[in-house]
Design a protein around this motif. Structure first.
Motif, PDB file in Angstrom:
ATOM      1  N   LEU A  37       0.816  -1.216   0.000  1.00  0.00           N
ATOM      2  CA  LEU A  37       0.000   0.000   0.000  1.00  0.00           C
ATOM      3  C   LEU A  37       0.848   1.265   0.000  1.00  0.00           C
ATOM      4  CD1 LEU A  37      -3.013   0.480  -0.145  1.00  0.00           C
ATOM      5  CD2 LEU A  37      -3.099   0.510   2.319  1.00  0.00           C
ATOM      6  N   GLY A  38       2.102   1.152   0.438  1.00  0.00           N
ATOM      7  CA  GLY A  38       3.033   2.277   0.359  1.00  0.00           C
ATOM      8  C   GLY A  38       2.842   3.356   1.408  1.00  0.00           C
ATOM      9  N   LEU A  39       2.331   2.999   2.570  1.00  0.00           N
ATOM     10  CA  LEU A  39       2.137   3.986   3.630  1.00  0.00           C
ATOM     11  C   LEU A  39       3.471   4.369   4.259  1.00  0.00           C
ATOM     12  CD1 LEU A  39      -1.006   2.435   5.379  1.00  0.00           C
ATOM     13  CD2 LEU A  39      -0.917   4.025   3.455  1.00  0.00           C
ATOM     14  N   ASP A  40       3.475   5.504   4.985  1.00  0.00           N
ATOM     15  CA  ASP A  40       4.700   5.958   5.655  1.00  0.00           C
ATOM     16  C   ASP A  40       4.443   6.127   7.154  1.00  0.00           C
ATOM     17  OD1 ASP A  40       3.366   8.409   6.020  1.00  0.00           O
ATOM     18  OD2 ASP A  40       4.371   9.350   4.324  1.00  0.00           O
ATOM     19  N   SER A  41       5.424   6.646   7.882  1.00  0.00           N
ATOM     20  CA  SER A  41       5.317   6.739   9.340  1.00  0.00           C
ATOM     21  C   SER A  41       4.205   7.690   9.792  1.00  0.00           C
ATOM     22  CB  SER A  41       6.651   7.157   9.950  1.00  0.00           C
ATOM     23  OG  SER A  41       7.059   8.407   9.434  1.00  0.00           O
ATOM     24  N   ILE A  42       3.959   8.757   9.052  1.00  0.00           N
ATOM     25  CA  ILE A  42       2.865   9.673   9.389  1.00  0.00           C
ATOM     26  C   ILE A  42       1.525   8.944   9.242  1.00  0.00           C
ATOM     27  CG2 ILE A  42       1.697  11.832   8.779  1.00  0.00           C
ATOM     28  CD1 ILE A  42       4.472  12.237  10.009  1.00  0.00           C
TER      29      ILE A  42
END
Length: 86
Positions: A37-42
């Motif tokens: 999904l390519g999510l990040d820490s934020i």
């Protein structure tokens, strides 16, 4: 468990304002971060807050166990299923 996975997919889309994606587009076993999904820490922080609000679960932001729970929708659903208070 499938119903909970669908709920969590909807929560991901809603809380992260993901446009042009539906719950059916999210593979329950695919990685949520970096690839998949390519999510990040934020995104992780926002999703963690949404999970806390909706299900009453608590998690430590910097624990290895929490990172494992955020590995996929299926892992999140298993965590919520065993931890929820609402």
């Amino acid at each position: 468990m499938q119903a909970l996975e669908q709920e969590i997919k909807g929560l991901i889309i809603e809380s992260l304002n993901l446009e042009d994606i539906s719950p059916d587009d999210i593979d329950p076993e695919a990685a949520l971060f970096v690839e998949g999904l390519g999510l990040d820490s934020i995104d992780a922080l926002e999703l963690g807050l949404a999970l806390q609000k909706r299900y009453g679960v608590t998690m430590s932001a910097d624990s290895e166990e929490t990172r494992q729970h955020f590995g996929s929708v299926r892992k999140l659903a298993a965590f919520v299923s065993t931890s929820r208070t609402k």
